[in-house]
Design an enzyme around this catalytic site. Sequence first.
Site, PDB file in Angstrom:
ATOM      1  N   GLY A 238       5.024 -59.742  42.228  1.00 41.31           N
ATOM      2  CA  GLY A 238       6.382 -60.152  41.050  1.00 41.31           C
ATOM      3  C   GLY A 238       7.414 -59.250  41.417  1.00 41.31           C
ATOM      4  N   SER A 239       8.043 -60.051  39.774  1.00 42.50           N
ATOM      5  CA  SER A 239       9.317 -58.866  39.557  1.00 42.50           C
ATOM      6  C   SER A 239       8.309 -57.393  38.867  1.00 42.50           C
ATOM      7  CB  SER A 239       9.603 -59.514  38.801  1.00 42.50           C
ATOM      8  OG  SER A 239       9.706 -59.723  37.485  1.00 42.50           O
ATOM      9  N   THR A 240       9.630 -56.058  39.396  1.00 50.03           N
ATOM     10  CA  THR A 240       8.751 -54.997  38.486  1.00 50.03           C
ATOM     11  C   THR A 240       8.715 -54.926  37.601  1.00 50.03           C
ATOM     12  OG1 THR A 240       9.827 -53.663  40.041  1.00 50.03           O
ATOM     13  CG2 THR A 240       9.409 -52.319  38.610  1.00 50.03           C
ATOM     14  N   GLY A 243       6.003 -56.546  36.696  1.00 50.81           N
ATOM     15  CA  GLY A 243       4.900 -55.836  37.258  1.00 50.81           C
ATOM     16  C   GLY A 243       4.731 -54.294  36.092  1.00 50.81           C
ATOM     17  N   GLU A 260       2.525 -55.771  43.507  1.00 47.17           N
ATOM     18  CA  GLU A 260       3.898 -56.111  45.133  1.00 47.17           C
ATOM     19  C   GLU A 260       4.843 -56.374  44.177  1.00 47.17           C
ATOM     20  OE1 GLU A 260       3.562 -55.128  48.039  1.00 47.17           O
ATOM     21  OE2 GLU A 260       1.640 -54.994  48.689  1.00 47.17           O
ATOM     22  N   CYS A 294      11.104 -60.453  48.921  1.00 47.30           N
ATOM     23  CA  CYS A 294      11.251 -58.253  48.500  1.00 47.30           C
ATOM     24  C   CYS A 294      11.579 -57.851  49.463  1.00 47.30           C
ATOM     25  CB  CYS A 294      10.294 -58.969  48.148  1.00 47.30           C
ATOM     26  SG  CYS A 294       8.725 -58.605  48.797  1.00 47.30           S
TER      27      CYS A 294
HETATM   28  P1  NAD Z   1       7.972 -62.838  38.347  1.00 43.49           P
HETATM   29  O1  NAD Z   1       7.350 -61.953  38.350  1.00 43.49           O
HETATM   30  O2  NAD Z   1       8.832 -63.788  37.719  1.00 43.49           O
HETATM   31  O3  NAD Z   1       6.390 -63.515  38.201  1.00 43.49           O
HETATM   32  C1  NAD Z   1       5.468 -63.734  39.247  1.00 43.49           C
HETATM   33  C2  NAD Z   1       4.031 -64.580  38.026  1.00 43.49           C
HETATM   34  O4  NAD Z   1       4.055 -63.652  36.816  1.00 43.49           O
HETATM   35  C3  NAD Z   1       4.217 -65.754  38.309  1.00 43.49           C
HETATM   36  O5  NAD Z   1       3.251 -66.189  38.916  1.00 43.49           O
HETATM   37  C4  NAD Z   1       4.850 -65.722  36.583  1.00 43.49           C
HETATM   38  O6  NAD Z   1       4.649 -66.732  35.857  1.00 43.49           O
HETATM   39  C5  NAD Z   1       3.381 -64.589  35.858  1.00 43.49           C
HETATM   40  N1  NAD Z   1       4.102 -63.917  34.753  1.00 43.49           N
HETATM   41  C6  NAD Z   1       5.036 -63.814  34.382  1.00 43.49           C
HETATM   42  N2  NAD Z   1       5.181 -62.842  32.672  1.00 43.49           N
HETATM   43  C7  NAD Z   1       4.151 -62.934  33.413  1.00 43.49           C
HETATM   44  C8  NAD Z   1       3.161 -61.708  32.033  1.00 43.49           C
HETATM   45  N3  NAD Z   1       3.351 -61.129  30.689  1.00 43.49           N
HETATM   46  N4  NAD Z   1       1.080 -61.052  32.690  1.00 43.49           N
HETATM   47  C9  NAD Z   1       1.506 -62.186  34.168  1.00 43.49           C
HETATM   48  N5  NAD Z   1       1.843 -62.823  35.006  1.00 43.49           N
HETATM   49  C10 NAD Z   1       3.220 -62.660  34.597  1.00 43.49           C
HETATM   50  O7  NAD Z   1       8.553 -63.410  40.168  1.00 43.49           O
HETATM   51  P2  NAD Z   1       9.100 -64.122  40.710  1.00 43.49           P
HETATM   52  O8  NAD Z   1      10.772 -64.470  40.352  1.00 43.49           O
HETATM   53  O9  NAD Z   1       7.935 -65.639  40.397  1.00 43.49           O
HETATM   54  O10 NAD Z   1       9.468 -63.926  41.787  1.00 43.49           O
HETATM   55  C11 NAD Z   1      10.034 -63.226  42.301  1.00 43.49           C
HETATM   56  C12 NAD Z   1      10.316 -61.292  42.628  1.00 43.49           C
HETATM   57  O11 NAD Z   1       8.905 -61.557  43.054  1.00 43.49           O
HETATM   58  C13 NAD Z   1      10.726 -60.415  43.154  1.00 43.49           C
HETATM   59  O12 NAD Z   1      11.227 -59.451  42.304  1.00 43.49           O
HETATM   60  C14 NAD Z   1      10.134 -60.665  44.241  1.00 43.49           C
HETATM   61  O13 NAD Z   1      11.078 -58.871  44.898  1.00 43.49           O
HETATM   62  C15 NAD Z   1       9.070 -59.884  43.938  1.00 43.49           C
HETATM   63  N6  NAD Z   1       8.118 -60.339  45.088  1.00 43.49           N
HETATM   64  C16 NAD Z   1       7.642 -58.958  45.605  1.00 43.49           C
HETATM   65  C17 NAD Z   1       6.943 -59.341  47.370  1.00 43.49           C
HETATM   66  C18 NAD Z   1       6.252 -57.727  47.168  1.00 43.49           C
HETATM   67  O14 NAD Z   1       5.209 -58.201  48.045  1.00 43.49           O
HETATM   68  N7  NAD Z   1       6.575 -57.116  47.191  1.00 43.49           N
HETATM   69  C19 NAD Z   1       6.644 -60.235  47.422  1.00 43.49           C
HETATM   70  C20 NAD Z   1       7.852 -60.982  46.879  1.00 43.49           C
HETATM   71  C21 NAD Z   1       8.252 -60.923  45.680  1.00 43.49           C
END
Ligand code: NAD
Length: 489
Positions: A238-240, A243, A260, A294
Amino acid sequence: MSRLVTADGTPLLIGGKLVPGGAGVFGTVNPATEETLGHAANANADDMDAAIAAARTAFDETGWSHDHSFRAACLRQLRDALRGHLEELREITIAEAGAPRMLTGGPQLEGPIGDLGYFAELAETYCWDTDLGTASPMGIKTARTLRREAIGVVGAITPWNFPHQINFAKLGPALAAGATVVLKPAPDTPWCAAVVGKVIAEETGIPTGVVNIVTSDDHALGAQLVADPRVDMISFTGSTATGRTVMSTAAASVKKVFLELGGKSAFIVLDDADITTASRYAAFSVCVHAGQGCAITTRLLVPRRHFDEAVRAAAKTMGGIAPGDPADAGTVCGPLISERQRARVERYLDIARFEGGTIVVGGGRPRAVDRGYYIEPTLITGVPNTSTVAQEEIFGPVLVVIAHDGDDDAIRLANESPYGLSGAVWGTDPERIRRVAAGVRTGTLSVNGGIWYAADAPFGGYKQSGIGRELGVAGFEEYTQTKLIATAE
Ligand code: NAD
C-alpha cells in the site's frame, strides 16, 4: 458450477465457512460507470478476531505447516479451480478494479493465478534443512542443521490497483511456506478477494482456517490485524504513509513486517539512445491502467540537448491515448479507481500549475466521456526534480519530463527521491548502461524495455519503497524463519 458472485454479493471466509459480515454489507463500485455493482460482506472487529483465531488454530493445531506435498497439491488445486472460473473472474476484475481487459491476460489475472503453480513447486523442491557441518564450539563436537520453518500466522493487507497480483503474491508464497493467512483486501476491491474465498471453501481441500478473507469498508480492521499479538507477520502492500503506521503499530508486538510501498521511479534516457522511441515507450507505460502501478516510471529524465525531441515524442503518444472503457479489448488507459483518487490526481495537477509547470498534454477530465473516474494522460514540463509533482507519488497517468546533463547527473536525479522501487534505462552502450544501472538505488530496473515481473523474480523497494522482497525464492523465504538445531556428537 455456481457463480462466484450472487445477488446477495460476497461473504467472508472465516474458519472454513462462508459467513455474512457483522457490520452488514457495503457497496462495490464500477469505476468506469460510477454504478454500484453489488455488495460485499462488511466485517466488524469480532469477525476479524474470529479470523485471526481460526488462522492461529490452523497453524498451531494441524499438520499444515509440516506437510509440504499436501500444500503443493492444495495450491495446484486452487490454481486449477480458479482457472475454471476464468471468464467470470475476468469480468469481475474489469468491472471492479477498472482493469483494462488486455491486462487480465497477464498481471491483472491470468499471470498471478498461474504463479500459484510456481509456489506449489517451491513447496515441494525447497531445501528445508541445510547441513552446516560439524564444529566444536567450547570443545563440544556438534552437528548443526539449519531448518527453515513457516513463520506462523500472516496478516496480508492489500491495495486495489492489481488486486489478484498482490493477493496471490502473498497467498502463494505464504501457503507454500506453511503459514496460515488472514487476508484483508482494500475496501475498493472486495469482490476480487472474496470470490477467491468462495473457491477455496467450495472447490479445494485447503483445511479450515488456513485462509481467511475479511472484507470491510473500514481501514480500522487492517489496524486491528496489525496490532493483534496472535499474528506473527504482516505482509503489507500500500502507500508509504500507511506502511509507516503499520510498522509502528506492529512494533508493540515485535512482529515481522514486510512492506511493499509507493514509488516515483525514473526512466533514464542516455544520449546514445533512440530518443523518440524511448520517450514514446515511457509515455505509453505511464498510461497503462491509468498509471495506477507502484513501479511505473513517472519521471522521464532526458538529455538536455534532446529535451524538445523527447517532449514532442511523449506528447504525441500521450495525446493519442484516449482513456476509455476497460471492458474494450483495445483500451490501455481505463478509469482511476474512485472519485477520491481522481480528486487526488487533480490536486497534483493544480500543484504542478501552481509550481510553474507547463501542462503539455491533458490536464483534466476527458470531454468525450460523461461518467466514470477518468483523467486524461497528462505530460508536465517546466518543473525541477525537487518539485512536488516530481517527488510525490501521484498514482495517475501523469508523466513529468526533466532534463539531465549526462549519465552522472541522471543517476543523481533518479536517486533524488525518498522512494527506490523501480526504474528504467535506455541506451546502446552496454558499459554505460551497466554503470547507470549500478548507480540507481532501486529494487528493480528495466533496461531497453526489459520486463522484470515474473513469479521467480523478487520484486521490492529500496529506501521508503519498502522492506523485503515479493515473489521468487526471496519472496517465499519472507514467510519462513530459521531454526538452528545443534546436536552434540
Ligand atoms: P493504502 O495504503 O491506502 O491502503 C492499503 C491497504 O491498507 C488497504 O487494504 C487499507 O484498508 C489498509 N489500511 C489502511 N489503513 C491501515 C492501517 N492503519 N493499518 C493497517 N491497514 C490499513 O493504499 P491504496 O490506496 O489502497 O493503494 C495505493 C498505494 O499502494 C500506492 O501508494 C502504491 O504505490 C502502493 N502499492 C505498492 C505496491 C508495491 O508492490 N510496492 C504495489 C501496489 C500498490
